[in-house]
Design a protein around this motif. Structure first.
Motif, mmCIF file in Angstrom:
data_model
loop_
_atom_site.group_PDB
_atom_site.id
_atom_site.type_symbol
_atom_site.label_atom_id
_atom_site.label_comp_id
_atom_site.label_asym_id
_atom_site.label_seq_id
_atom_site.Cartn_x
_atom_site.Cartn_y
_atom_site.Cartn_z
ATOM 1 N N VAL A 36 47.522 10.774 3.504
ATOM 2 C CA VAL A 36 46.374 9.981 3.921
ATOM 3 C C VAL A 36 45.923 9.179 2.709
ATOM 4 N N ASP A 37 45.866 7.877 2.856
ATOM 5 C CA ASP A 37 45.419 7.033 1.749
ATOM 6 C C ASP A 37 43.928 7.289 1.518
ATOM 7 N N THR A 38 43.552 7.493 0.243
ATOM 8 C CA THR A 38 42.124 7.510 -0.130
ATOM 9 C C THR A 38 41.354 8.674 0.509
ATOM 10 N N LEU A 39 41.900 9.875 0.424
ATOM 11 C CA LEU A 39 41.207 11.029 1.005
ATOM 12 C C LEU A 39 40.795 12.014 -0.085
ATOM 13 N N THR A 76 45.728 5.362 -7.790
ATOM 14 C CA THR A 76 46.251 4.095 -7.238
ATOM 15 C C THR A 76 47.448 4.400 -6.327
ATOM 16 N N THR A 77 47.504 3.694 -5.201
ATOM 17 C CA THR A 77 48.471 3.991 -4.140
ATOM 18 C C THR A 77 49.937 3.964 -4.598
ATOM 19 N N GLY A 78 50.370 2.813 -5.123
ATOM 20 C CA GLY A 78 51.786 2.645 -5.481
ATOM 21 C C GLY A 78 52.245 3.675 -6.508
ATOM 22 N N ALA A 262 47.016 13.495 0.045
ATOM 23 C CA ALA A 262 46.476 12.141 -0.095
ATOM 24 C C ALA A 262 46.956 11.542 -1.402
ATOM 25 N N ASP A 263 46.952 10.210 -1.484
ATOM 26 C CA ASP A 263 47.460 9.569 -2.707
ATOM 27 C C ASP A 263 46.405 9.466 -3.806
ATOM 28 N N HIS A 264 45.143 9.611 -3.457
ATOM 29 C CA HIS A 264 44.017 9.603 -4.396
ATOM 30 C C HIS A 264 42.757 9.785 -3.591
ATOM 31 N N GLY A 265 41.631 9.914 -4.297
ATOM 32 C CA GLY A 265 40.347 10.036 -3.612
ATOM 33 C C GLY A 265 39.613 8.707 -3.569
HETATM 34 ZN ZN LIG Z 1 45.978 4.560 -1.837
#
Ligand SMILES: [Zn+2]
Length: 449
Positions: A36-39, A76-78, A262-265
């Motif tokens: 989940v992105d940004t969780l 950061t996502t990438g 998740a990829d980050h908060g």
């Molecule tokens: Zn992200």
């Protein structure tokens, strides 16, 4: 004779396959990895948040294991996905910001599992994971095309790249596509990667969630952001529930290892910044991690801390498959089966994307920022910002009181850890530099290195 021997050989084969798994159980045939992105972990009820945002994640944790303290290696996502897919730190694969391709030559999780004969697919929900950045490597199918009309983000360019299509898609569309792919697999072992984007800004939850998560008219910007963010989290959790129910309906749940992370908060103004990317405070890097599958006792809680760099070897270990050599991550699979963490005292290192601009919004940023968590202590340094921070996470989990001046010896010892880590983890340059026009554009946006 051959016919009579076959069942015996099959039984023997089953026994052999079960050798590496606990309780003589066969390892999972398939893997479902959900990011989940940004969780933020702290905004999930699975991690004790007061508002019931993630009942599905709670249920998954009750059926499997929850790791209490988990760090994304970056905010950061990438870069975090580069680490998830390779088991290496982002700087050591040259992906230190978004829109930088994952270079060839680092074995990915999907390549490992495809080589082992699994069907592989990735269904993603944001342009940041577009195939042009190499995240599709090893996947037989990579679904990254979105309708512009249905996107929540209106960008037509992103970090110098022109978008022909939409920027993102809603979780319900992503779940539909994931279930469609699963239904077509026809019983073959698989690796399915599903990426949801909704909790990422803009916080625009679907109508039923806006009603359920009503915001007072006089709420502060911080409260308003948190409530809308929680609504997006709750919507995404419901979609994860629908995905897991689909897995169950297809009769695949019992043989599938499921991991949700998740990829980050997200900053949510805890330290004056709403989004992610710029800080390495807990709210930006602490993520949930829940695993369920053969060999994982139900209701297990593992304290950690672990890094998502460790997830690739852990997943491969649980599936009884070797990890690529030379990776930074270490498997914590033995701890999930009831054992101890292989190295509970190991420092966890975090890195921030590199900035050449002077500020993002009102936040001063410059160059590289690194952090290390060791025991109860967390040390953060950004040499070009001339800033050093030291926090006692036990007495000050919100990172309010900077002890770097008061505890110089401890700060120096942790700084030394980072010196050593930099030496052991050399940064490699990005795989393909962007064009001069793109560079100019990135500079204007404050994104260029
Ligand atoms: Zn992200």
């Amino acid at each position: 004779m051959a016919k009579r021997l076959l069942p015996v050989l099959m039984l023997f084969g089953l026994f052999l396959a079960g050798c590496g798994a606990p309780e003589g159980q066969a390892p999972p045939r398939s893997l479902l990895l959900v990011v989940v992105d940004t969780l933020c972990a702290d905004h999930t009820s699975a991690y004790g948040y007061a508002r019931e945002t993630t009942p599905q994640l709670e249920r998954l944790a009750a059926e499997g294991a929850r790791v209490s303290t988990v760090y994304a290696p970056t905010a950061t996502t990438g870069p975090t996905h580069a680490a998830l897919f390779t088991g290496r730190h982002p700087r050591s694969v040259g992906v230190r910001r978004n829109a930088v391709p994952l270079p060839e030559g680092f074995a990915t999780l999907a390549e490992q599992l495809a080589d082992a004969g699994l069907e592989t697919a990735g269904i993603v929900s944001s342009f940041v994971l577009n195939r042009r950045f190499g995240f599709d490597r090893g996947f037989g199918m990579w679904d990254d095309q979105f309708d512009r009309e249905r996107s929540t983000v209106g960008h037509r360019r992103f970090e110098g790249h022109v978008l022909e299509e939409g920027f993102d898609r809603r979780a319900s569309d992503t779940t539909d596509r994931a279930l469609q792919w699963l239904a077509g697999v026809g019983g073959a072992p698989f690796f399915l990667f599903v990426h949801y984007f909704d909790p990422h800004e803009p916080y625009v939850p679907p109508a039923p969630y806006v009603r359920r998560f009503a915001v007072d008219a006089d709420a502060s910007p911080r409260v308003r952001a948190a409530v809308l963010y929680d609504a997006e989290v709750s919507y995404t959790d419901a979609e994860i529930g629908r995905l897991l129910a689909g897995l169950d309906d297809l009769g695949l749940a019992g043989e599938t290892l499921v991991a949700v992370t998740a990829d980050h908060g997200e900053g949510l103004l805890d330290h004056g910044y709403l989004f992610h990317d710029v800080f390495l405070y807990e709210e930006a890097v602490r993520v949930p991690l829940v695993l369920r599958g053969p060999g994982i006792p139900a209701g297990q809680v593992l304290s950690g801390p672990v890094s998502l760099v460790d997830l690739l070897p852990t997943l491969l270990d649980l599936m009884d498959r070797p990890s690529p050599s030379g990776i930074a991550g270490r498997s914590f699979a033995p701890a999930l089966a009831g054992g101890a963490l292989p190295d509970a005292e190991r420092p966890i290192v975090l890195e921030r994307r590199v900035f050449s601009s002077d500020r993002v919004g009102t936040i001063p940023v410059r160059g590289e920022k690194l952090a290390v968590r060791e025991g109860r202590w967390k040390y953060i340094e950004a040499p070009e910002e001339k800033r050093r921070e030291l926090y006692d996470l036990e007495s000050d989990p919100g990172e309010r009181v900077n002890l770097a001046q008061r505890e110089p010896a401890r700060a120096a010892a942790l700084a030394e850890r980072l010196v050593r880590w930099r030496r052991e983890t050399p940064a490699i340059p990005p795989a393909a530099p962007v064009s001069p026009e793109d560079e100019e554009r990135l500079e204007a946006l404050g994104y260029a290195e």
